[in-house]
Design a protein around this motif. Structure first.
Motif, PDB file in Angstrom:
ATOM      1  N   TYR A 150      27.101  38.300   9.120  1.00 56.17           N
ATOM      2  CA  TYR A 150      26.145  37.510   8.327  1.00 56.17           C
ATOM      3  C   TYR A 150      26.097  38.004   6.884  1.00 56.17           C
ATOM      4  O   TYR A 150      26.036  37.222   5.950  1.00 56.17           O
ATOM      5  N   ARG A 151      26.113  39.330   6.699  1.00 55.00           N
ATOM      6  CA  ARG A 151      26.079  39.899   5.353  1.00 55.00           C
ATOM      7  C   ARG A 151      27.311  39.451   4.558  1.00 55.00           C
ATOM      8  O   ARG A 151      27.204  39.028   3.413  1.00 55.00           O
ATOM      9  N   GLU A 152      28.493  39.487   5.185  1.00 54.09           N
ATOM     10  CA  GLU A 152      29.724  39.044   4.514  1.00 54.09           C
ATOM     11  C   GLU A 152      29.668  37.557   4.186  1.00 54.09           C
ATOM     12  O   GLU A 152      30.112  37.131   3.119  1.00 54.09           O
ATOM     13  N   LEU A 153      29.107  36.769   5.100  1.00 51.32           N
ATOM     14  CA  LEU A 153      28.998  35.335   4.858  1.00 51.32           C
ATOM     15  C   LEU A 153      28.041  35.044   3.706  1.00 51.32           C
ATOM     16  O   LEU A 153      28.346  34.230   2.834  1.00 51.32           O
ATOM     17  N   ARG A 154      26.894  35.727   3.692  1.00 53.37           N
ATOM     18  CA  ARG A 154      25.945  35.523   2.580  1.00 53.37           C
ATOM     19  C   ARG A 154      26.596  35.876   1.247  1.00 53.37           C
ATOM     20  O   ARG A 154      26.442  35.161   0.264  1.00 53.37           O
ATOM     21  N   ARG A 155      27.345  36.977   1.232  1.00 52.70           N
ATOM     22  CA  ARG A 155      28.031  37.395   0.010  1.00 52.70           C
ATOM     23  C   ARG A 155      29.062  36.346  -0.406  1.00 52.70           C
ATOM     24  O   ARG A 155      29.156  35.983  -1.577  1.00 52.70           O
ATOM     25  N   ALA A 156      29.826  35.836   0.543  1.00 57.01           N
ATOM     26  CA  ALA A 156      30.849  34.826   0.230  1.00 57.01           C
ATOM     27  C   ALA A 156      30.204  33.547  -0.292  1.00 57.01           C
ATOM     28  O   ALA A 156      30.699  32.949  -1.255  1.00 57.01           O
ATOM     29  N   LEU A 157      29.089  33.147   0.302  1.00 58.33           N
ATOM     30  CA  LEU A 157      28.399  31.938  -0.164  1.00 58.33           C
ATOM     31  C   LEU A 157      27.827  32.151  -1.565  1.00 58.33           C
ATOM     32  O   LEU A 157      27.913  31.267  -2.415  1.00 58.33           O
ATOM     33  N   ARG A 158      27.249  33.323  -1.793  1.00 53.23           N
ATOM     34  CA  ARG A 158      26.708  33.630  -3.122  1.00 53.23           C
ATOM     35  C   ARG A 158      27.822  33.643  -4.164  1.00 53.23           C
ATOM     36  O   ARG A 158      27.686  33.055  -5.233  1.00 53.23           O
ATOM     37  N   ASN A 159      28.932  34.280  -3.854  1.00 51.51           N
ATOM     38  CA  ASN A 159      30.048  34.338  -4.797  1.00 51.51           C
ATOM     39  C   ASN A 159      30.648  32.962  -5.041  1.00 51.51           C
ATOM     40  O   ASN A 159      31.072  32.657  -6.146  1.00 51.51           O
ATOM     41  N   ARG A 160      30.676  32.155  -4.007  1.00 54.59           N
ATOM     42  CA  ARG A 160      31.187  30.790  -4.179  1.00 54.59           C
ATOM     43  C   ARG A 160      30.302  30.021  -5.141  1.00 54.59           C
ATOM     44  O   ARG A 160      30.780  29.306  -6.016  1.00 54.59           O
ATOM     45  N   ASP A 161      28.990  30.199  -5.002  1.00 54.07           N
ATOM     46  CA  ASP A 161      28.064  29.515  -5.904  1.00 54.07           C
ATOM     47  C   ASP A 161      28.195  30.032  -7.330  1.00 54.07           C
ATOM     48  O   ASP A 161      28.066  29.274  -8.285  1.00 54.07           O
ATOM     49  N   LEU A 162      28.451  31.337  -7.481  1.00 57.15           N
ATOM     50  CA  LEU A 162      28.608  31.908  -8.815  1.00 57.15           C
ATOM     51  C   LEU A 162      29.897  31.450  -9.482  1.00 57.15           C
ATOM     52  O   LEU A 162      29.967  31.350 -10.701  1.00 57.15           O
ATOM     53  N   ASP A 163      30.922  31.201  -8.685  1.00 57.27           N
ATOM     54  CA  ASP A 163      32.212  30.783  -9.230  1.00 57.27           C
ATOM     55  C   ASP A 163      32.233  29.322  -9.655  1.00 57.27           C
ATOM     56  O   ASP A 163      33.160  28.893 -10.334  1.00 57.27           O
ATOM     57  N   GLN A 164      31.218  28.560  -9.262  1.00 54.71           N
ATOM     58  CA  GLN A 164      31.167  27.151  -9.646  1.00 54.71           C
ATOM     59  C   GLN A 164      30.913  27.054 -11.142  1.00 54.71           C
ATOM     60  O   GLN A 164      29.990  27.689 -11.649  1.00 54.71           O
ATOM     61  N   PRO A 165      31.709  26.285 -11.860  1.00 55.01           N
ATOM     62  CA  PRO A 165      31.450  26.149 -13.301  1.00 55.01           C
ATOM     63  C   PRO A 165      30.122  25.428 -13.524  1.00 55.01           C
ATOM     64  O   PRO A 165      29.809  24.449 -12.849  1.00 55.01           O
ATOM     65  N   SER A 166      29.353  25.965 -14.455  1.00 56.47           N
ATOM     66  CA  SER A 166      28.068  25.321 -14.738  1.00 56.47           C
ATOM     67  C   SER A 166      28.319  24.074 -15.572  1.00 56.47           C
ATOM     68  O   SER A 166      29.198  24.036 -16.425  1.00 56.47           O
ATOM     69  N   GLU A 167      27.555  23.087 -15.302  1.00 56.87           N
ATOM     70  CA  GLU A 167      27.718  21.812 -16.011  1.00 56.87           C
ATOM     71  C   GLU A 167      26.866  21.839 -17.277  1.00 56.87           C
ATOM     72  O   GLU A 167      25.674  21.594 -17.242  1.00 56.87           O
TER      73      GLU A 167
END
Length: 188
Positions: A150-167
């Motif tokens: 779960y910790r790895e998944l939360r980290r991956a989801l957070r990093n995925r959200d951070l990698d999204q270019p801001s509009e």
């Protein structure tokens, strides 16, 4: 008009061999079947055709094929396929992602899962709010390992959200000669 409901595949549980009782290849008093039919030599095309014909009538053909693939069985004709025909499926098995298996596991069934399906179970369990204790029970792992997943998944989801270019809105294309007051931001 007749409606027909298609029920999802029911996957065999870990260690479940009860499906073999329904297999057409099982010899009975009324249906004698020579087991050697399913272990032909490569040049015995008549035996291969006979075995495949029997498999074509079998109600548990898919389960038999899954059992052969999951067990690494490379001998004989299983699930209607020869050893050579199953070869490429053996190679692809680790990447199989069957969501009906994932759903069965989330529902509490003890289903054989590939690595990709195990990752999907973790993701689905997290999305549905399944506790770490329940995830540990579903995947037959320790609670500490479930916490780590779960910790790895939360980290991956957070990093995925951070990698999204801001509009961000880009300023309108203007040439320097026609800049007006509204073309400049206000300083705070």
């Amino acid at each position: 008009m007749t409606t027909r409901t298609i029920s999802p595949d029911r996957h065999r549980s870990l260690g479940d061999q009860t499906w073999q009782a329904d297999a057409v290849c099982q010899s009975t008093e009324y249906n004698p079947v020579d087991p050697e039919t399913f272990f032909p030599e490569p040049d015995e095309t008549d035996k291969i055709a006979a075995a495949k014909s029997l498999c074509g009538q079998c109600p548990v053909r898919r389960t038999c094929l899954d059992a052969a693939l999951e067990g690494g069985d490379t001998d004989g004709i299983r699930g209607g396929l020869t050893e050579e025909e199953r070869g490429s499926l053996h190679e692809k098995l680790a990447h199989r992602l069957d969501y009906s298996r994932v759903n069965d596991t989330i529902g509490g069934r003890d289903v054989h899962l590939t690595k990709a399906e195990r990752r999907a179970v973790v993701h689905a369990a997290y999305r549905h709010g399944v506790t770490e204790q329940r995830l540990a029970w579903l995947l037959k792992i320790t609670e500490e390992h479930a916490q780590k997943l779960y910790r790895e998944l939360r980290r991956a989801l957070r990093n995925r959200d951070l990698d999204q270019p801001s509009e961000t809105a880009l300023p309108p294309e203007t040439d320097d000669e026609h800049l007006g007051r509204d073309d400049f931001g206000t300083a705070a």
